[in-house]
Design an enzyme around this catalytic site. Structure first.
Site, PDB file in Angstrom:
ATOM      1  N   GLU A 111      78.639 116.379  47.610  1.00 20.18           N
ATOM      2  CA  GLU A 111      78.128 114.848  48.418  1.00 20.18           C
ATOM      3  C   GLU A 111      78.419 115.014  49.857  1.00 20.18           C
ATOM      4  OE1 GLU A 111      76.554 111.870  46.979  1.00 20.18           O
ATOM      5  OE2 GLU A 111      76.262 113.760  45.759  1.00 20.18           O
TER       6      GLU A 111
ATOM      7  N   HIS B 272      81.227 106.772  47.251  1.00 18.58           N
ATOM      8  CA  HIS B 272      81.705 107.462  47.920  1.00 18.58           C
ATOM      9  C   HIS B 272      82.440 106.721  48.384  1.00 18.58           C
ATOM     10  CE1 HIS B 272      77.392 109.167  48.973  1.00 18.58           C
ATOM     11  NE2 HIS B 272      78.428 109.878  47.769  1.00 18.58           N
TER      12      HIS B 272
ATOM     13  N   GLY C 261      64.735 101.152  45.359  1.00 13.75           N
ATOM     14  CA  GLY C 261      66.220 100.895  44.359  1.00 13.75           C
ATOM     15  C   GLY C 261      65.903 102.177  43.721  1.00 13.75           C
ATOM     16  N   LEU C 262      66.852 103.638  43.948  1.00 13.43           N
ATOM     17  CA  LEU C 262      66.873 105.141  43.474  1.00 13.43           C
ATOM     18  C   LEU C 262      68.246 105.417  43.215  1.00 13.43           C
ATOM     19  CD1 LEU C 262      64.481 106.478  45.667  1.00 13.43           C
ATOM     20  CD2 LEU C 262      64.252 106.225  43.505  1.00 13.43           C
ATOM     21  N   SER C 263      69.310 104.573  43.373  1.00 14.71           N
ATOM     22  CA  SER C 263      70.604 104.725  43.427  1.00 14.71           C
ATOM     23  C   SER C 263      71.512 104.775  42.740  1.00 14.71           C
ATOM     24  CB  SER C 263      71.145 104.957  45.154  1.00 14.71           C
ATOM     25  OG  SER C 263      72.212 105.541  45.017  1.00 14.71           O
TER      26      SER C 263
ATOM     27  N   ASN D 179      69.864  99.146  52.018  1.00 14.94           N
ATOM     28  CA  ASN D 179      69.523 100.036  51.542  1.00 14.94           C
ATOM     29  C   ASN D 179      71.106 100.777  50.899  1.00 14.94           C
ATOM     30  OD1 ASN D 179      67.698 101.312  49.286  1.00 14.94           O
ATOM     31  ND2 ASN D 179      66.724 102.650  50.782  1.00 14.94           N
TER      32      ASN D 179
ATOM     33  N   ARG E  97      80.841 111.227  41.347  1.00  9.57           N
ATOM     34  CA  ARG E  97      79.208 112.024  42.363  1.00  9.57           C
ATOM     35  C   ARG E  97      80.100 113.435  42.657  1.00  9.57           C
ATOM     36  NH1 ARG E  97      75.027 107.949  45.606  1.00  9.57           N
ATOM     37  NH2 ARG E  97      75.111 106.492  43.894  1.00  9.57           N
TER      38      ARG E  97
ATOM     39  N   CYS F 152      77.419 106.664  56.860  1.00  3.83           N
ATOM     40  CA  CYS F 152      76.519 106.350  56.318  1.00  3.83           C
ATOM     41  C   CYS F 152      74.921 107.200  57.201  1.00  3.83           C
ATOM     42  CB  CYS F 152      75.866 105.806  55.463  1.00  3.83           C
ATOM     43  SG  CYS F 152      76.787 105.084  53.905  1.00  3.83           S
TER      44      CYS F 152
ATOM     45  N   GLY G 241      75.137 102.850  41.094  1.00  2.00           N
ATOM     46  CA  GLY G 241      75.520 102.730  41.373  1.00  2.00           C
ATOM     47  C   GLY G 241      76.135 102.811  42.470  1.00  2.00           C
TER      48      GLY G 241
ATOM     49  N   VAL H 136      75.260  99.842  44.582  1.00  2.32           N
ATOM     50  CA  VAL H 136      75.428  97.703  44.324  1.00  2.32           C
ATOM     51  C   VAL H 136      73.824  97.609  45.504  1.00  2.32           C
ATOM     52  CG1 VAL H 136      76.175  95.852  44.323  1.00  2.32           C
ATOM     53  CG2 VAL H 136      77.472  97.481  43.766  1.00  2.32           C
TER      54      VAL H 136
END
Length: 444
Positions: free
Chosen positions: A174, A250, A20-22, A362, A214, A368, A24, A26
């Site tokens: 990004e 993004h 759960g590092l990101s 994730n 970002r 992506c 923004g 969800v």
């Protein structure tokens, strides 16, 4: 000149986990602390690559990063043997350890921005690794990303590799997740659309209030300059701050384009009408701007299903396919809209659904997972052929995953020294399979 759009997908790394590092993103936050399945994740990504190869598309493979990132942990003051470094980090800074174990390089749409030779003044393909400054766990990727890209696209007669932009928030970049290249045919000169979230040097301009923007305008402008793009064939568009605050971190979560087609949500851009007008003008009206009404598919629906993080693929000169995650079929409103879309008069004539649940959990869908690289025949021939998907490489990588990947991984296991050894052994073998040379710190 004839050219092909090649998709280079990132292999999921052995430390794939849900930390759960990101902020923004969800999905990333929602699934924090759940156990992951690195083996299944890698196989799902590999099956996606095989599916595109079997459709006749040029499909390549990009290697993951070395994780856990012992080099970065040592820079942050942890010392001793590798096992001691991991133990200290787990005890003193477990969230830092989790960041240094992230397998987020699997989402290669963030790896770099790529401009094809048909667009650049020196007629070479230009690559700029993204600095990804907004998230620490991603900001530590770009040096290795650059080495991997140089190992795949080696020939300086055809390829130019730039360093990442300065690693400060003013030039937050990004990669291709905020960049789309439009054209009539891949080999013809095209129009490059750079989407940004905010102006770094003007606080008076609109910006999101809840989640970070970002990508900056200034970063996009710098890349366009470095890539030697014709300014008349570049469009800058600001992402709608309101949708960033709803989890659209993004542009590729709210819009996807291919050739002369833009498929996007009604609320994707701050000045949507202006973006459409500029794209239509660039193509003398020969452009399809397919706008999905908010009344039919809400932003929440788009974020939860990743409808716009699908790949938009040319089947021939007229027809296109949307390569969708299974979540689109599970959302009744999204699936209903897509079936209406097929009956409408647009180039999108086919749907293909893939199971990418490990990645989706994730926060990363089909788009992506791939970096788009337009190559003419000479450039394709100059590309590292060992990285191009075929039946033999698929079978080799499938067996490689079986040998080296765990079928379950929890955040609590990231400090296991055995996981580090497993990961390094796997990556050392992978560099031989893909003929990359010594791209990782532990090999140098």
């Amino acid at each position: 000149m004839q050219a092909f759009e090649a998709n280079f997908d990132g292999l999921v790394g052995p430390t794939h986990n849900y930390a759960g590092l990101s902020f923004g993103n969800v999905a990333s936050q929602r699934n924090q602390a759940a156990p992951s399945n690195p083996r299944l994740a890698a196989k799902q990504g590999l099956q996606k690559m095989k599916a595109l190869h079997e459709m006749g598309l040029v499909q390549g493979v990009l290697a993951p990063q070395e994780r856990p990132d012992i080099h970065t942990l040592r820079r942050l003051g942890f010392s001793g043997t590798d096992a001691q470094v991991l133990a200290q980090a787990r005890q003193q800074a477990p969230r830092v350890l989790a960041a240094c174990c992230s397998a987020s390089s699997m989402w290669t749409a963030n790896a770099a921005t790529v401009s094809p030779s048909a667009d650049t003044l020196d007629r070479r393909v230009h690559f700029t690794p993204a600095n990804l400054t907004n998230k620490f766990h991603r900001a530590i990727e770009h040096e290795t990303t650059g080495r991997i890209l140089q190992a795949v696209f080696r020939d300086p007669r055809h390829f130019v590799h730039h360093g990442a932009l300065p690693g400060v928030e003013h030039f937050g970049d990004e990669g291709a997740a905020n960049h789309t290249r439009f054209c009539r045919d891949y080999g013809e000169s095209g129009v490059e659309l750079f989407v940004y979230g905010r102006h770094a040097f003007d606080d008076r301009k609109p910006c999101p209030q809840r989640y970070p923007a970002r990508q900056t305008l200034e970063a996009s402008q710098a890349i366009a300059r470095n890539h030697k793009l014709n300014s008349e064939q570049v469009i800058y568009a600001q992402q709608n701050p309101a949708v960033i605050d709803q989890g659209v971190f993004h542009n590729d979560v709210i819009a996807v384009g291919n050739r002369n087609v833009q498929f996007c949500h009604q609320l994707a851009f701050l000045d949507q009408a202006g973006v459409e007008r500029r794209l239509r003008h660039a193509f003398d009206g020969d452009f399809h701007f397919i706008e999905v009404p908010d009344s039919l598919v809400s932003v929440d629906d788009a974020v939860s299903s990743y409808l716009f993080n699908s790949q938009l693929i040319s089947l021939d000169e007229q027809r296109m396919m949307l390569l969708l995650p299974e979540e689109c079929r599970q959302n009744q409103r999204v699936w209903s809209y897509l079936n209406e879309l097929l009956a409408a008069d647009t180039p999108i004539s086919e749907l293909k659904v893939l199971d990418l649940k490990q990645s989706m959990s994730n926060g990363g869908g089909p788009a992506c997972l791939r970096l788009r690289v337009v190559l003419n025949p000479q450039e394709l021939a100059a590309t590292n052929q060992a990285t191009l998907m075929d039946d033999t490489l698929y079978a080799t990588l499938e067996q490689w995953i079986e040998r080296h990947y765990r079928d379950s991984l929890h955040e609590d296991e990231l400090a296991d020294p055995q996981l580090l050894m497993e990961s390094r052994t796997a990556l050392d073998e992978l560099t031989r399979i893909l003929q990359l040379g010594s791209v990782y710190p532990f090999q140098r």
